[in-house]
Design a protein around this motif. Structure first.
Motif, PDB file in Angstrom:
ATOM      1  N   HIS A   1      80.610 -38.926 -35.029  1.00  0.00           N
ATOM      2  CA  HIS A   1      81.624 -37.562 -35.596  1.00  0.00           C
ATOM      3  C   HIS A   1      80.477 -36.425 -36.065  1.00  0.00           C
ATOM      4  N   ALA A   2      80.351 -35.029 -35.944  1.00  0.00           N
ATOM      5  CA  ALA A   2      79.778 -33.980 -36.683  1.00  0.00           C
ATOM      6  C   ALA A   2      79.445 -34.811 -37.900  1.00  0.00           C
ATOM      7  N   GLY A   3      78.880 -34.362 -38.769  1.00  0.00           N
ATOM      8  CA  GLY A   3      78.469 -34.762 -40.381  1.00  0.00           C
ATOM      9  C   GLY A   3      78.285 -35.645 -40.563  1.00  0.00           C
ATOM     10  N   ASP A   4      78.467 -36.960 -39.757  1.00  0.00           N
ATOM     11  CA  ASP A   4      77.704 -38.366 -39.796  1.00  0.00           C
ATOM     12  C   ASP A   4      75.803 -37.935 -39.953  1.00  0.00           C
ATOM     13  N   ARG A   5      75.364 -39.263 -41.315  1.00  0.00           N
ATOM     14  CA  ARG A   5      73.944 -39.377 -41.573  1.00  0.00           C
ATOM     15  C   ARG A   5      74.096 -40.823 -40.687  1.00  0.00           C
ATOM     16  N   LEU A   6      72.959 -40.913 -39.606  1.00  0.00           N
ATOM     17  CA  LEU A   6      72.518 -42.104 -39.506  1.00  0.00           C
ATOM     18  C   LEU A   6      71.480 -42.962 -39.410  1.00  0.00           C
ATOM     19  N   TRP A   7      70.917 -43.881 -39.365  1.00  0.00           N
ATOM     20  CA  TRP A   7      70.238 -44.780 -39.697  1.00  0.00           C
ATOM     21  C   TRP A   7      69.516 -45.711 -38.746  1.00  0.00           C
ATOM     22  N   LEU A   8      67.987 -45.659 -38.233  1.00  0.00           N
ATOM     23  CA  LEU A   8      67.840 -47.172 -36.285  1.00  0.00           C
ATOM     24  C   LEU A   8      67.867 -47.436 -37.359  1.00  0.00           C
ATOM     25  N   ARG A   9      67.897 -48.672 -37.594  1.00  0.00           N
ATOM     26  CA  ARG A   9      66.917 -50.287 -37.867  1.00  0.00           C
ATOM     27  C   ARG A   9      66.314 -51.290 -36.817  1.00  0.00           C
ATOM     28  N   CYS A  10      65.071 -51.260 -36.441  1.00  0.00           N
ATOM     29  CA  CYS A  10      64.890 -52.226 -35.099  1.00  0.00           C
ATOM     30  C   CYS A  10      64.471 -53.199 -35.998  1.00  0.00           C
ATOM     31  N   GLU A  11      64.610 -54.581 -35.216  1.00  0.00           N
ATOM     32  CA  GLU A  11      64.045 -55.737 -35.702  1.00  0.00           C
ATOM     33  C   GLU A  11      63.115 -56.822 -34.111  1.00  0.00           C
ATOM     34  N   VAL A  12      62.510 -56.988 -33.828  1.00  0.00           N
ATOM     35  CA  VAL A  12      61.383 -57.508 -32.989  1.00  0.00           C
ATOM     36  C   VAL A  12      62.222 -59.204 -33.054  1.00  0.00           C
ATOM     37  N   ILE A  13      63.184 -59.770 -32.142  1.00  0.00           N
ATOM     38  CA  ILE A  13      63.743 -61.027 -31.807  1.00  0.00           C
ATOM     39  C   ILE A  13      63.124 -61.795 -31.325  1.00  0.00           C
ATOM     40  N   GLU A  14      62.326 -61.260 -30.132  1.00  0.00           N
ATOM     41  CA  GLU A  14      61.195 -62.211 -28.739  1.00  0.00           C
ATOM     42  C   GLU A  14      60.199 -60.896 -28.507  1.00  0.00           C
ATOM     43  N   ALA A  15      58.961 -62.291 -28.628  1.00  0.00           N
ATOM     44  CA  ALA A  15      57.615 -61.539 -28.386  1.00  0.00           C
ATOM     45  C   ALA A  15      56.541 -62.529 -27.739  1.00  0.00           C
ATOM     46  N   ARG A  16      56.402 -61.750 -26.259  1.00  0.00           N
ATOM     47  CA  ARG A  16      55.734 -63.447 -25.924  1.00  0.00           C
ATOM     48  C   ARG A  16      54.346 -62.165 -24.660  1.00  0.00           C
ATOM     49  N   ALA A  17      53.969 -63.343 -24.617  1.00  0.00           N
ATOM     50  CA  ALA A  17      52.721 -62.601 -23.642  1.00  0.00           C
ATOM     51  C   ALA A  17      53.078 -62.292 -22.004  1.00  0.00           C
ATOM     52  N   SER A  18      53.114 -61.710 -21.408  1.00  0.00           N
ATOM     53  CA  SER A  18      52.837 -62.113 -19.982  1.00  0.00           C
ATOM     54  C   SER A  18      52.941 -63.082 -19.299  1.00  0.00           C
ATOM     55  N   ARG A  19      52.904 -63.292 -18.463  1.00  0.00           N
ATOM     56  CA  ARG A  19      52.485 -64.377 -17.658  1.00  0.00           C
ATOM     57  C   ARG A  19      51.284 -64.493 -16.438  1.00  0.00           C
ATOM     58  N   SER A  20      52.260 -62.249 -15.900  1.00  0.00           N
ATOM     59  CA  SER A  20      50.924 -61.918 -14.751  1.00  0.00           C
ATOM     60  C   SER A  20      50.924 -60.414 -14.799  1.00  0.00           C
ATOM     61  N   LYS A  21      50.902 -60.352 -16.237  1.00  0.00           N
ATOM     62  CA  LYS A  21      49.637 -59.063 -16.208  1.00  0.00           C
ATOM     63  C   LYS A  21      49.542 -59.479 -17.622  1.00  0.00           C
ATOM     64  N   PRO A  22      47.556 -60.169 -18.319  1.00  0.00           N
ATOM     65  CA  PRO A  22      47.610 -60.652 -19.532  1.00  0.00           C
ATOM     66  C   PRO A  22      46.929 -59.492 -19.947  1.00  0.00           C
ATOM     67  N   ASP A  23      47.304 -58.186 -19.576  1.00  0.00           N
ATOM     68  CA  ASP A  23      46.854 -56.935 -20.666  1.00  0.00           C
ATOM     69  C   ASP A  23      47.812 -56.705 -21.947  1.00  0.00           C
ATOM     70  N   ARG A  24      49.309 -57.263 -20.917  1.00  0.00           N
ATOM     71  CA  ARG A  24      50.429 -56.534 -22.076  1.00  0.00           C
ATOM     72  C   ARG A  24      50.929 -58.257 -22.995  1.00  0.00           C
ATOM     73  N   GLY A  25      52.121 -57.759 -23.298  1.00  0.00           N
ATOM     74  CA  GLY A  25      53.351 -58.655 -23.562  1.00  0.00           C
ATOM     75  C   GLY A  25      54.719 -57.833 -23.904  1.00  0.00           C
ATOM     76  N   ILE A  26      55.542 -58.506 -24.200  1.00  0.00           N
ATOM     77  CA  ILE A  26      57.127 -58.208 -23.812  1.00  0.00           C
ATOM     78  C   ILE A  26      58.044 -58.427 -24.960  1.00  0.00           C
ATOM     79  N   LEU A  27      58.545 -57.727 -25.917  1.00  0.00           N
ATOM     80  CA  LEU A  27      58.986 -57.652 -26.807  1.00  0.00           C
ATOM     81  C   LEU A  27      60.673 -57.406 -26.405  1.00  0.00           C
ATOM     82  N   LYS A  28      61.858 -57.940 -27.240  1.00  0.00           N
ATOM     83  CA  LYS A  28      63.095 -58.097 -26.964  1.00  0.00           C
ATOM     84  C   LYS A  28      62.741 -57.396 -28.653  1.00  0.00           C
ATOM     85  N   THR A  29      64.006 -55.876 -28.473  1.00  0.00           N
ATOM     86  CA  THR A  29      63.974 -55.655 -29.989  1.00  0.00           C
ATOM     87  C   THR A  29      65.975 -56.169 -30.177  1.00  0.00           C
ATOM     88  N   ARG A  30      66.279 -55.660 -31.526  1.00  0.00           N
ATOM     89  CA  ARG A  30      67.637 -55.367 -31.771  1.00  0.00           C
ATOM     90  C   ARG A  30      67.789 -53.775 -32.243  1.00  0.00           C
TER      91      ARG A  30
END
Length: 150
Positions: free
Chosen positions: A95-124
């Motif tokens: 609703h209008a007037g609500d005050r919200l907060w963003l919460r992030c939590e990394v729940i998985e982190a793995r290196a990419s097998r096909s592209k070694p320059d990057r990783g893949i995160l899953k974030t709640r």
């Protein structure tokens, strides 16, 4: 915003950002353009709806979460976009007037097998009102550059 790379997002990393004050004019303008259901844009129609007043579009709450995620959690030096969401839930009206907060939590982190320059995160990702239960919850995937590999 600090510069972070994949290695700087370990499983269990949790951050909270905000507050984000919800303004009626902004949420109605968004809904008029992108989600023009009567309970998002018309006070009379909203009063006779199950909500009793204008509520924010769920897509507006997603846009707020995304803005905060980009501004405070994902590093512009390493973020490569997203393959999508695993879950998305709108748990309570905003609703209008609500005050919200963003919460992030990394729940998985793995290196990419096909592209070694990057990783893949899953974030709640959750939007929470002051002292309350989440109004939005999602699990997002993100591609993130690895340090020294780009």
């Amino acid at each position: 915003m600090m510069t972070r790379f994949f290695e700087d997002y370990p499983v269990g990393l949790s951050d909270k950002f905000g507050p984000i004050d919800i303004e009626q004019d902004e949420m109605i303008a968004f809904a008029k353009q992108w989600d023009p259901q009567p309970f998002h844009i018309d006070a009379d129609a909203a009063r006779s709806s199950i909500y009793g007043e204008i509520i924010a579009s769920g897509w507006y709450t997603c846009a707020i979460a995304m803005r905060e995620l980009v501004n405070h959690f994902l590093s512009p030096a390493s973020s490569l976009g997203s393959p999508g969401l695993d879950t998305l839930r709108w748990l309570a009206p905003v609703h209008a007037g609500d005050r919200l907060w963003l919460r992030c939590e990394v729940i998985e982190a793995r290196a990419s097998r096909s592209k070694p320059d990057r990783g893949i995160l899953k974030t709640r990702i959750e939007l929470l009102p002051d002292g309350g239960d989440p109004v939005l919850s999602m699990v997002a995937g993100n591609f993130v550059l690895r340090r020294g590999r780009h």
